[in-house]
Motif scaffolding. Structure first.
Motif, mmCIF file in Angstrom:
data_model
loop_
_atom_site.group_PDB
_atom_site.id
_atom_site.type_symbol
_atom_site.label_atom_id
_atom_site.label_comp_id
_atom_site.label_asym_id
_atom_site.label_seq_id
_atom_site.Cartn_x
_atom_site.Cartn_y
_atom_site.Cartn_z
ATOM 1 N N TYR A 38 41.068 46.013 44.196
ATOM 2 C CA TYR A 38 41.305 44.601 44.526
ATOM 3 C C TYR A 38 42.168 44.512 45.777
ATOM 4 N N SER A 39 41.615 44.867 46.919
ATOM 5 C CA SER A 39 42.388 44.850 48.158
ATOM 6 C C SER A 39 41.686 43.965 49.178
ATOM 7 N N THR A 40 42.338 43.767 50.295
ATOM 8 C CA THR A 40 41.742 42.953 51.355
ATOM 9 C C THR A 40 40.603 43.682 52.059
ATOM 10 N N PRO A 43 37.144 41.663 51.247
ATOM 11 C CA PRO A 43 36.796 40.554 52.138
ATOM 12 C C PRO A 43 36.546 40.999 53.580
ATOM 13 N N ASP A 44 37.298 41.989 54.070
ATOM 14 C CA ASP A 44 37.056 42.493 55.428
ATOM 15 C C ASP A 44 35.622 43.010 55.552
ATOM 16 N N HIS A 72 45.494 43.390 39.350
ATOM 17 C CA HIS A 72 45.248 42.721 40.627
ATOM 18 C C HIS A 72 44.157 41.656 40.551
ATOM 19 N N HIS A 77 44.193 35.258 45.342
ATOM 20 C CA HIS A 77 43.119 35.446 46.316
ATOM 21 C C HIS A 77 41.891 36.088 45.678
ATOM 22 N N TYR A 78 42.068 36.987 44.707
ATOM 23 C CA TYR A 78 40.897 37.599 44.102
ATOM 24 C C TYR A 78 40.261 36.708 43.050
ATOM 25 N N ILE A 121 36.509 31.994 53.198
ATOM 26 C CA ILE A 121 37.716 32.796 53.405
ATOM 27 C C ILE A 121 38.128 32.828 54.872
#
Length: 142
Positions: A38-40, A43-44, A72, A77-78, A121
Motif C-alpha cells: 500500500y504505497s504511492t 498510483p505512480d 495500510h 488515500h488507499y 488522483i
C-alpha cells in the motif's frame, strides 16, 4: 527474485536524487506489471497506465495488525484508491499468482478504472502543472 534482470526492487533512498528518480520513472513507464504494497508506487504506476497489484497480505504468516502490511489499507488515500479501482488489491496469497497471470496476459484489464484513477488522483496529466503553479503564484503576487 533478487538478481533477476527482469525484476526490479526499489527503495525510497534510491529516488531521493534526480538520477534515481529518473530511473524510477523509467522503470514504471516500461514495466509490464508493478507489484507493491500500500504505497504511492501504485498510483505512480497507474499514472503511467501500468497494471498494478497491491500485495495486501503478510506473506507466509499473518501478523498482528500493528505489524501487518494490512494496516495500510485503512489509510485515507488507499481507501479512496480502493473505491475507484484500477489498482488490484490482493488480500489472500492464493489470489496472488492468478492476478499476476491475468495482468500479464491482459494488461488492458482495469484500464478504464486506471483512467478514472488518474483523473481523480492526479487531475491534469498534460505536463503543464508547473506552468499552472507559476501562473497562480504570479497572480497571488500581484
Amino acid at each position: 527474485f533478487r538478481g533477476d534482470p527482469l525484476v526490479y526492487f526499489d527503495s525510497a533512498k534510491d529516488c531521493q536524487l534526480l538520477p534515481g528518480f529518473k530511473h524510477y520513472i523509467n522503470v514504471l513507464t516500461h514495466a509490464d506489471l508493478v507489484i507493491t504494497t500500500y504505497s504511492t508506487v501504485g498510483p505512480d504506476a497507474a499514472l503511467m497506465d501500468r497494471p498494478v497489484i497491491v500485495a495486501g497480505f503478510d506473506g507466509y504468516k499473518q501478523r498482528p495488525i500493528y505489524q501487518s502490511v494490512r494496516r495500510h489499507k485503512n489509510f485515507t488515500h488507499y481507501q479512496m484508491i480502493a473505491k475507484i479501482g484500477g489498482i488490484r488489491i490482493v488480500e489472500q496469497p492464493a489470489e496472488f499468482l492468478p492476478a499476476i497471470k491475468d495482468y500479464l496476459t491482459h494488461p488492458e484489464h482495469d484500464a478504464a478504472e486506471r483512467k478514472i484513477l488518474r483523473r481523480e488522483i492526479f487531475g491534469f496529466t498534460d505536463g503543464k502543472n508547473s506552468a499552472r503553479i507559476v501562473s497562480e503564484i504570479k497572480k497571488q503576487l500581484q
